[in-house]
Design a protein around this motif. Sequence first.
Motif, short mmCIF file in Angstrom:
data_model
loop_
_atom_site.label_atom_id
_atom_site.label_comp_id
_atom_site.label_asym_id
_atom_site.label_seq_id
_atom_site.Cartn_x
_atom_site.Cartn_y
_atom_site.Cartn_z
N HIS A 110 -8.78 0.21 -4.88
CA HIS A 110 -9.02 -1.38 -5.14
C HIS A 110 -7.89 -1.94 -6.45
CE1 HIS A 110 -12.30 -2.05 -2.45
NE2 HIS A 110 -12.88 -1.11 -3.06
N ALA A 111 -7.51 -2.98 -6.48
CA ALA A 111 -6.48 -3.36 -7.50
C ALA A 111 -7.15 -3.89 -8.65
CB ALA A 111 -5.71 -4.41 -6.82
N THR A 112 -6.67 -3.84 -9.66
CA THR A 112 -7.07 -4.49 -10.89
C THR A 112 -7.54 -5.86 -10.85
OG1 THR A 112 -4.85 -4.96 -11.97
CG2 THR A 112 -5.81 -2.73 -12.37
N PRO A 113 -8.34 -6.50 -11.64
CA PRO A 113 -8.51 -7.94 -11.60
C PRO A 113 -7.27 -8.86 -11.60
CG PRO A 113 -10.00 -7.01 -12.93
CD PRO A 113 -9.07 -5.87 -12.92
N ALA A 146 -4.19 -7.88 -10.95
CA ALA A 146 -3.33 -7.56 -9.56
C ALA A 146 -4.18 -8.57 -8.26
CB ALA A 146 -3.25 -6.19 -9.30
N ASP A 173 0.20 -2.39 -10.32
CA ASP A 173 -1.30 -1.86 -10.68
C ASP A 173 -1.84 -1.89 -9.36
OD1 ASP A 173 -0.93 -2.12 -13.44
OD2 ASP A 173 -1.15 -4.25 -13.34
N ALA A 174 -1.44 -2.04 -8.34
CA ALA A 174 -1.90 -1.94 -6.84
C ALA A 174 -1.28 -1.05 -5.95
CB ALA A 174 -2.33 -3.15 -6.35
#
Length: 289
Positions: free
Chosen positions: A136-139, A141, A84-85
Amino acid sequence: MLLCLALVYVVWGSTYFGIKVAIGSLPPLGMLATRFLVAGVLLYAFLRGRGVPAPSRREWAASAAVGLLLLGGGTGLVTLAERDASSSVAALVLAVSPLFAALFARLWGERTSGREWLGIGVGLVGIALLNVGELHATPLAALLLILAPLCWTFGSQWSRHLPLPAGLMGSAAEMVTGGVLLALLSVLFGERWGTPTAASLGALAYLIVFGSLVAYSAYMYLVAHTRPALATSYAYVNPVVAVLLGVGLGGETLTGLGWAALGVILTGVALVAWPRRVRTGDTGTVGAD
């Protein structure tokens, strides 16, 4: 030492992009298990063929602990996060590794000089500048990317005080035990293998040969023979390589501010890597620099 630094700086910087390509059609934990098992078994067989003694039970146990923290907790969490990043974001977040390494080293009585702290601070400023405007990555990730350097740096510092096999046999034992643990986790989480693409298989081969056999062994040499801030200074150069690969191969763009940030990062590396002056009565790790 300089050769090992160059290998860790450049090769590991490229592995973020390699991991992203590999998990395009391969399960993350299963891919890592294959990577480290193949590399570890090949290195182990080569060393045994040259007459290097097999690790004792105590050394296998210590290798498993380090393999779990470095390969499972460190590399494993990064690989899961890269679902996800972007590879660039993963490399940027992991730039906090030298700071964690310096803090964990103090648990075993090692000191960090003022110039090293300054270099760590300058490097982090460069990382912050480089991340401006980036994806930006997910929370989830982001959480994985924060936990990853904690596992990696604690395992690295702890390994200096464990009864690990000498030389490259230590790297081989850690990769074998780490690969087995990752394979068990892959089964536990129910990962399934599909039909891999040629790109994923090529990336996996690159990770096995260069990311594991070459760079990981070079890193463990640095952990054993240099001070913590220098051994983990790769975390400043890896994002540079990762971003350049993203720009050149992944179609990403880098602003003028980003290019300026690279100069700041390299300044931080210079401050951390510059040799200390040996003083009379100094019983630290200066002699190994």
